[in-house]
Design a protein around this motif. Structure first.
Motif, PDB file in Angstrom:
ATOM      1  N   GLN A  42      26.787  49.044  40.604  1.00 41.64           N
ATOM      2  CA  GLN A  42      28.048  49.229  39.745  1.00 41.64           C
ATOM      3  C   GLN A  42      29.346  49.140  40.641  1.00 41.64           C
ATOM      4  O   GLN A  42      29.398  50.211  41.416  1.00 41.64           O
ATOM      5  N   THR A  43      30.015  48.250  40.640  1.00 36.84           N
ATOM      6  CA  THR A  43      31.355  48.439  41.180  1.00 36.84           C
ATOM      7  C   THR A  43      32.547  48.487  40.332  1.00 36.84           C
ATOM      8  O   THR A  43      32.773  47.848  39.292  1.00 36.84           O
ATOM      9  N   VAL A  44      33.384  49.589  40.463  1.00 36.32           N
ATOM     10  CA  VAL A  44      34.604  49.662  39.427  1.00 36.32           C
ATOM     11  C   VAL A  44      35.972  49.459  40.336  1.00 36.32           C
ATOM     12  O   VAL A  44      36.109  49.783  41.472  1.00 36.32           O
ATOM     13  N   TYR A  45      36.925  49.098  39.757  1.00 33.25           N
ATOM     14  CA  TYR A  45      38.243  48.789  40.488  1.00 33.25           C
ATOM     15  C   TYR A  45      39.262  49.465  40.041  1.00 33.25           C
ATOM     16  O   TYR A  45      39.206  49.778  38.563  1.00 33.25           O
ATOM     17  N   VAL A  46      40.170  49.781  40.754  1.00 37.02           N
ATOM     18  CA  VAL A  46      41.526  50.587  40.251  1.00 37.02           C
ATOM     19  C   VAL A  46      42.215  49.419  39.236  1.00 37.02           C
ATOM     20  O   VAL A  46      42.334  48.311  39.466  1.00 37.02           O
ATOM     21  N   ALA A  47      42.734  50.264  38.288  1.00 35.17           N
ATOM     22  CA  ALA A  47      43.444  49.446  37.277  1.00 35.17           C
ATOM     23  C   ALA A  47      44.584  48.477  37.894  1.00 35.17           C
ATOM     24  O   ALA A  47      44.922  47.514  37.554  1.00 35.17           O
ATOM     25  N   HIS A  48      45.468  49.239  38.664  1.00 32.17           N
ATOM     26  CA  HIS A  48      46.793  48.579  39.469  1.00 32.17           C
ATOM     27  C   HIS A  48      46.696  48.942  40.727  1.00 32.17           C
ATOM     28  O   HIS A  48      46.472  50.062  41.039  1.00 32.17           O
ATOM     29  N   ALA A  49      47.217  48.035  41.629  1.00 33.67           N
ATOM     30  CA  ALA A  49      47.406  48.181  43.109  1.00 33.67           C
ATOM     31  C   ALA A  49      48.799  47.628  43.601  1.00 33.67           C
ATOM     32  O   ALA A  49      49.340  46.760  42.590  1.00 33.67           O
ATOM     33  N   ARG A  50      49.464  48.173  44.568  1.00 32.59           N
ATOM     34  CA  ARG A  50      50.729  47.635  44.817  1.00 32.59           C
ATOM     35  C   ARG A  50      50.618  47.481  46.449  1.00 32.59           C
ATOM     36  O   ARG A  50      49.845  48.036  47.061  1.00 32.59           O
ATOM     37  N   ILE A  51      51.242  46.217  46.782  1.00 35.12           N
ATOM     38  CA  ILE A  51      51.341  45.763  48.056  1.00 35.12           C
ATOM     39  C   ILE A  51      52.967  45.387  48.298  1.00 35.12           C
ATOM     40  O   ILE A  51      53.525  44.209  47.839  1.00 35.12           O
ATOM     41  N   GLY A  52      53.570  46.072  49.039  1.00 33.81           N
ATOM     42  CA  GLY A  52      55.016  46.021  49.030  1.00 33.81           C
ATOM     43  C   GLY A  52      55.716  46.281  47.709  1.00 33.81           C
ATOM     44  O   GLY A  52      55.229  47.522  47.115  1.00 33.81           O
ATOM     45  N   SER A  53      56.661  45.429  47.001  1.00 34.62           N
ATOM     46  CA  SER A  53      56.906  45.956  45.908  1.00 34.62           C
ATOM     47  C   SER A  53      56.403  44.965  44.526  1.00 34.62           C
ATOM     48  O   SER A  53      56.606  45.116  43.454  1.00 34.62           O
ATOM     49  N   PHE A  54      55.153  44.274  45.223  1.00 35.88           N
ATOM     50  CA  PHE A  54      54.378  43.428  44.197  1.00 35.88           C
ATOM     51  C   PHE A  54      53.156  44.178  43.614  1.00 35.88           C
ATOM     52  O   PHE A  54      52.403  45.180  44.542  1.00 35.88           O
ATOM     53  N   THR A  55      52.737  44.252  42.273  1.00 33.51           N
ATOM     54  CA  THR A  55      51.644  44.773  41.887  1.00 33.51           C
ATOM     55  C   THR A  55      50.563  43.616  41.397  1.00 33.51           C
ATOM     56  O   THR A  55      50.993  42.552  41.373  1.00 33.51           O
ATOM     57  N   PHE A  56      49.257  44.067  41.359  1.00 31.68           N
ATOM     58  CA  PHE A  56      48.517  43.290  41.086  1.00 31.68           C
ATOM     59  C   PHE A  56      47.287  43.816  40.567  1.00 31.68           C
ATOM     60  O   PHE A  56      47.111  45.178  40.767  1.00 31.68           O
ATOM     61  N   THR A  57      46.304  43.344  39.934  1.00 40.07           N
ATOM     62  CA  THR A  57      45.160  43.902  39.554  1.00 40.07           C
ATOM     63  C   THR A  57      43.732  43.454  40.222  1.00 40.07           C
ATOM     64  O   THR A  57      43.381  42.369  40.157  1.00 40.07           O
ATOM     65  N   PRO A  58      43.403  44.419  40.882  1.00 37.86           N
ATOM     66  CA  PRO A  58      42.178  44.194  41.812  1.00 37.86           C
ATOM     67  C   PRO A  58      40.939  43.889  40.731  1.00 37.86           C
ATOM     68  O   PRO A  58      40.740  44.473  39.693  1.00 37.86           O
ATOM     69  N   ASP A  59      40.151  42.818  41.015  1.00 33.76           N
ATOM     70  CA  ASP A  59      38.861  42.463  40.242  1.00 33.76           C
ATOM     71  C   ASP A  59      37.710  41.665  41.208  1.00 33.76           C
ATOM     72  O   ASP A  59      38.156  41.637  42.319  1.00 33.76           O
ATOM     73  N   SER A  60      36.807  41.513  40.834  1.00 40.27           N
ATOM     74  CA  SER A  60      35.827  41.059  41.523  1.00 40.27           C
ATOM     75  C   SER A  60      36.233  39.665  42.373  1.00 40.27           C
ATOM     76  O   SER A  60      35.757  39.520  43.550  1.00 40.27           O
ATOM     77  N   GLU A  61      36.798  38.926  41.814  1.00 42.74           N
ATOM     78  CA  GLU A  61      37.424  37.717  42.331  1.00 42.74           C
ATOM     79  C   GLU A  61      38.333  37.930  43.585  1.00 42.74           C
ATOM     80  O   GLU A  61      38.301  37.533  44.472  1.00 42.74           O
ATOM     81  N   THR A  62      39.521  38.636  43.148  1.00 38.22           N
ATOM     82  CA  THR A  62      40.554  39.046  44.062  1.00 38.22           C
ATOM     83  C   THR A  62      39.994  39.759  45.137  1.00 38.22           C
ATOM     84  O   THR A  62      40.706  39.633  46.282  1.00 38.22           O
ATOM     85  N   MET A  63      39.065  40.624  44.960  1.00 37.18           N
ATOM     86  CA  MET A  63      38.445  41.383  46.095  1.00 37.18           C
ATOM     87  C   MET A  63      37.304  40.949  46.574  1.00 37.18           C
ATOM     88  O   MET A  63      36.707  41.490  47.444  1.00 37.18           O
ATOM     89  N   SER A  64      36.695  39.779  46.401  1.00 38.93           N
ATOM     90  CA  SER A  64      35.684  38.942  46.955  1.00 38.93           C
ATOM     91  C   SER A  64      35.680  38.944  48.331  1.00 38.93           C
ATOM     92  O   SER A  64      34.477  38.994  49.082  1.00 38.93           O
ATOM     93  N   MET A  65      36.920  39.018  49.272  1.00 38.33           N
ATOM     94  CA  MET A  65      36.743  38.685  50.525  1.00 38.33           C
ATOM     95  C   MET A  65      37.145  40.052  51.264  1.00 38.33           C
ATOM     96  O   MET A  65      37.307  40.025  52.526  1.00 38.33           O
ATOM     97  N   VAL A  66      36.987  41.051  50.630  1.00 36.15           N
ATOM     98  CA  VAL A  66      37.261  42.504  51.408  1.00 36.15           C
ATOM     99  C   VAL A  66      35.943  43.204  51.133  1.00 36.15           C
ATOM    100  O   VAL A  66      35.469  43.457  50.380  1.00 36.15           O
ATOM    101  N   PRO A  67      35.651  43.512  52.522  1.00 37.34           N
ATOM    102  CA  PRO A  67      34.440  44.309  52.626  1.00 37.34           C
ATOM    103  C   PRO A  67      34.352  45.700  52.175  1.00 37.34           C
ATOM    104  O   PRO A  67      35.290  46.338  52.430  1.00 37.34           O
TER     105      PRO A  67
END
Length: 333
Positions: free
Chosen positions: A146-171
């Motif tokens: 089972q994989t859980v993701y943080v509700a919100h993440a930030r890169i610079g001044s931008f926020t995004f919601t990590p999920d299985s699709e967004t994080m699919s290319m990160v090992p």
């Protein structure tokens, strides 16, 4: 509705084709061994060869149509990590590179107190008895992942919601268990696993009995250099969707150049593995087909020479069919 093409689709397609190939070959061998189909109904042998060869060439053609997303990523416009008022141009993909952080710690209570992660994967195994052999065998068997993701993440001044699709290319990388979990009842922690013990007699510490469970973890760390690709919308990023249905909204570790290299490597690896897997099935199917048609007998060959010729021609036809499909169906985008 046609399924959109996402980053990582090629790897998923390869795994699906490999599973299909294994199932077809296994079921065919078992069915023939049990019912003697090649002896009782020999006409079905060449029909099987034609059906399998055609089916997997179709699967390969569909996989070859999956675009190379690295070409799209290489055209991304890199914007300032704090430019949340960017004017978006149509049909343009964007990227932002900075340190990615999570808003809140990610945990898996009560087994792991967690930490500063973007994603946390729990892999649980159970100690089980394998029956049906001369001697019962005890071994650790996969039970749950089972994989859980943080509700919100930030890169610079931008926020995004990590999920299985967004994080699919990160090992995901292995992390040690939480030593604090050693306080759990009937639990022990070493440098790799958290063990949860079932009732039973055991010889000593770290020995296992049926019903024991062990947990290991992998995670995507926060506070690392990363690149997010998509389209800026205010202070967030949304998926980029091209006119032909390609969707790109992914986080990558490193720079934009690293992201392009990651996509290209994933695509070429999935493509190569898929072609090899299909080529093996095609060689088997063509060899069976040529044998079922008695090509060797038509050439006036003995049984040993005919078997060799069938295999040689099967290899040639199987490889040639994969090369032809790859030549005409790969969009190379």
């Amino acid at each position: 509705m046609k399924r959109a093409t996402h980053a990582g689709t090629g790897t998923i397609g390869f795994r699906r084709i490999l599973v299909y190939a294994g199932m077809v070959v296994l079921v065919s061998v078992v069915a023939n061994a049990m019912f003697g189909i090649s002896e009782s109904l020999p006409i079905l042998v060449p029909m099987w060869g034609i059906a399998v060869a055609g089916t997997f060439l179709y699967f390969l053609a569909q996989h070859e149509r999956i675009p190379d997303m690295s070409g799209l990523a290489s055209r991304a416009v890199l914007i300032d990590a704090h430019a949340t008022n960017t004017t978006v141009q149509p049909e343009t993909v964007y990227a932002v590179s900075s340190t990615v952080t999570s808003d809140t710690p990610l945990a898996d209570l009560p087994y792991h107190n967690g930490g500063d992660y973007l994603a946390l994967e729990r892999f649980m195994e159970e100690f089980r008895r394998q029956e049906g052999t001369d001697e019962d065998t005890l071994s650790w068997e996969d039970a749950n992942r089972q994989t859980v993701y943080v509700a919100h993440a930030r890169i610079g001044s931008f926020t995004f919601t990590p999920d299985s699709e967004t994080m699919s290319m990160v090992p995901l990388t292995p992390i040690p268990p939480d030593p604090a979990m050693d306080r759990l009842i009937d639990a022990e922690v070493n440098d790799k696993y958290l063990y949860r013990y079932a009732p039973g007699m055991r010889l000593g510490k770290w020995t296992s009995v049926v019903g024991d469970e062990r947990f290991s973890y992998k995670a995507v760390p926060s506070n690392v250099p990363a690149t997010l690709i998509g389209v800026p919308q205010g202070n967030t990023f949304v998926p980029y969707v091209s006119a032909n249905g390609m969707v790109l909204h992914n986080l990558f570790l490193g720079s934009l150049q690293d992201a392009v290299a990651t996509l290209r490597g994933s695509y070429t690896t999935a493509q190569r593995r898929t072609r090899i897997a299909v080529a093996v099935v095609e060689i088997i199917a063509w060899t069976v087909l040529l044998g079922g048609l008695n090509v060797g007998a038509m050439l006036g060959l003995g049984s040993d020479e005919a078997a060799f010729v069938h295999l040689a021609l099967g290899i040639m036809c199987g490889i040639a069919s994969v090369v032809i499909v790859g030549k005409f169906f790969n969009p190379r985008k």
